[in-house]
Design an enzyme around this catalytic site. Sequence first.
Site, PDB file in Angstrom:
ATOM      1  N   LYS A 138       0.840  -1.201   0.000  1.00  0.00           N
ATOM      2  CA  LYS A 138       0.000   0.000   0.000  1.00  0.00           C
ATOM      3  C   LYS A 138       0.878   1.256   0.000  1.00  0.00           C
ATOM      4  CE  LYS A 138      -3.491  -2.481   2.739  1.00  0.00           C
ATOM      5  NZ  LYS A 138      -4.290  -2.439   3.989  1.00  0.00           N
ATOM      6  N   TYR A 197     -11.986  -2.865  -2.673  1.00  0.00           N
ATOM      7  CA  TYR A 197     -12.476  -3.094  -1.304  1.00  0.00           C
ATOM      8  C   TYR A 197     -14.009  -3.210  -1.239  1.00  0.00           C
ATOM      9  CZ  TYR A 197      -7.953  -2.476   1.076  1.00  0.00           C
ATOM     10  OH  TYR A 197      -6.676  -2.646   1.560  1.00  0.00           O
ATOM     11  N   ASN A 212      -1.170  -0.378   7.666  1.00  0.00           N
ATOM     12  CA  ASN A 212      -0.604  -1.727   7.850  1.00  0.00           C
ATOM     13  C   ASN A 212       0.136  -2.242   6.611  1.00  0.00           C
ATOM     14  OD1 ASN A 212      -2.781  -2.378   6.281  1.00  0.00           O
ATOM     15  ND2 ASN A 212      -3.766  -3.716   7.766  1.00  0.00           N
ATOM     16  N   HIS A 248      -1.409  -5.629   1.577  1.00  0.00           N
ATOM     17  CA  HIS A 248      -2.667  -6.357   1.410  1.00  0.00           C
ATOM     18  C   HIS A 248      -2.368  -7.724   0.810  1.00  0.00           C
ATOM     19  CE1 HIS A 248      -6.629  -7.533  -0.061  1.00  0.00           C
ATOM     20  NE2 HIS A 248      -6.006  -7.852  -1.193  1.00  0.00           N
ATOM     21  N   GLU A 306      -9.209 -10.571  -7.442  1.00  0.00           N
ATOM     22  CA  GLU A 306      -8.268  -9.445  -7.298  1.00  0.00           C
ATOM     23  C   GLU A 306      -7.194  -9.463  -8.399  1.00  0.00           C
ATOM     24  OE1 GLU A 306      -8.960  -8.855  -2.492  1.00  0.00           O
ATOM     25  OE2 GLU A 306      -7.076  -9.746  -3.159  1.00  0.00           O
TER      26      GLU A 306
HETATM   27  P1  RTP Z   1      -6.171  -6.483   3.589  1.00  0.00           P
HETATM   28  O1  RTP Z   1      -7.489  -6.791   2.928  1.00  0.00           O
HETATM   29  O2  RTP Z   1      -5.691  -5.079   3.366  1.00  0.00           O
HETATM   30  O3  RTP Z   1      -5.123  -7.519   3.381  1.00  0.00           O
HETATM   31  O4  RTP Z   1      -6.435  -6.537   5.124  1.00  0.00           O
HETATM   32  P2  RTP Z   1      -7.180  -7.648   5.933  1.00  0.00           P
HETATM   33  O5  RTP Z   1      -7.821  -8.651   5.032  1.00  0.00           O
HETATM   34  O6  RTP Z   1      -6.184  -8.117   6.925  1.00  0.00           O
HETATM   35  O7  RTP Z   1      -8.296  -6.795   6.642  1.00  0.00           O
HETATM   36  P3  RTP Z   1      -9.768  -6.355   6.180  1.00  0.00           P
HETATM   37  O8  RTP Z   1     -10.678  -6.619   7.322  1.00  0.00           O
HETATM   38  O9  RTP Z   1     -10.113  -6.889   4.831  1.00  0.00           O
HETATM   39  O10 RTP Z   1      -9.588  -4.791   6.083  1.00  0.00           O
HETATM   40  C1  RTP Z   1      -8.983  -4.216   4.979  1.00  0.00           C
HETATM   41  C2  RTP Z   1      -8.126  -3.080   5.403  1.00  0.00           C
HETATM   42  O11 RTP Z   1      -8.929  -2.064   5.980  1.00  0.00           O
HETATM   43  C3  RTP Z   1      -8.181  -1.371   6.940  1.00  0.00           C
HETATM   44  N1  RTP Z   1      -8.897  -1.381   8.201  1.00  0.00           N
HETATM   45  N2  RTP Z   1      -9.057  -0.312   8.932  1.00  0.00           N
HETATM   46  N3  RTP Z   1     -10.765  -0.303  12.096  1.00  0.00           N
HETATM   47  C4  RTP Z   1     -10.127   0.214  11.084  1.00  0.00           C
HETATM   48  O12 RTP Z   1      -9.837   1.381  11.008  1.00  0.00           O
HETATM   49  C5  RTP Z   1      -9.743  -0.692  10.009  1.00  0.00           C
HETATM   50  N4  RTP Z   1     -10.008  -1.978   9.948  1.00  0.00           N
HETATM   51  C6  RTP Z   1      -9.468  -2.429   8.783  1.00  0.00           C
HETATM   52  C7  RTP Z   1      -6.848  -2.046   7.080  1.00  0.00           C
HETATM   53  O13 RTP Z   1      -5.896  -1.321   6.303  1.00  0.00           O
HETATM   54  C8  RTP Z   1      -7.091  -3.409   6.468  1.00  0.00           C
HETATM   55  O14 RTP Z   1      -5.908  -3.949   5.943  1.00  0.00           O
END
Ligand code: RTP
Length: 155
Positions: free
Chosen positions: A16, A56, A119, A122, A133
């Site tokens: 990212k 997303y 973080n 992705h 994707e």
């Molecule tokens: P990614 O899709 O980016 O690999 O991350 P992930 O599956 O581990 O997490 P996901 O639940 O799909 O969330 C996507 C991205 O959204 C951001 N996020 N912000 N509470 C918050 O502010 C929050 N929660 C999630 C994170 O950047 C996460 O990677």
Amino acid sequence: CTFTFFQFERTFIAIKPDGVQRGLISEIMSRFERKGFKLVAVKLVVPSKDFAQKHYHDLKERPFFNGLCDFLSSGPVLAMVWEGEGVIKYGRKLIGATDPQKSEPGTIRGDLAVVVGRNIIHGSDGPETAKDEINLWFKPEELVSYQSNSEKWVY
Ligand code: RTP
């Protein structure tokens, strides 16, 4: 010895804008590379907000959706496809938990990130998402099928 060509599964991985700006591209790519996974596509792009929303789309009901899409489209993203046995699941393991505070040391987020909104990386969370994707970010001709020399020593 015979080595029959067999294509392992593929996953979509993106560094990212925060990871790119912090100069973590080579650090992150080398972790996938050293593990034994194979890079089959890579490009640096600044996604539009519309594109970020497509990426997303599963999260569109979440309160952080708008900020997340603004962030993803705020600068260069390194989009990649990695191939290897179990790469979808193990890629997520290399990446670590979504919240870097909960990511184990040794993982990318555990070692290199501090908060969930920054973080740095992705990774697709399953076979269907990986397929969608990869199709969203890459044209079929951008994916390179090849046999790497090291493969017969990895498998
Ligand atoms: P990614 O899709 O980016 O690999 O991350 P992930 O599956 O581990 O997490 P996901 O639940 O799909 O969330 C996507 C991205 O959204 C951001 N996020 N912000 N509470 C918050 O502010 C929050 N929660 C999630 C994170 O950047 C996460 O990677």
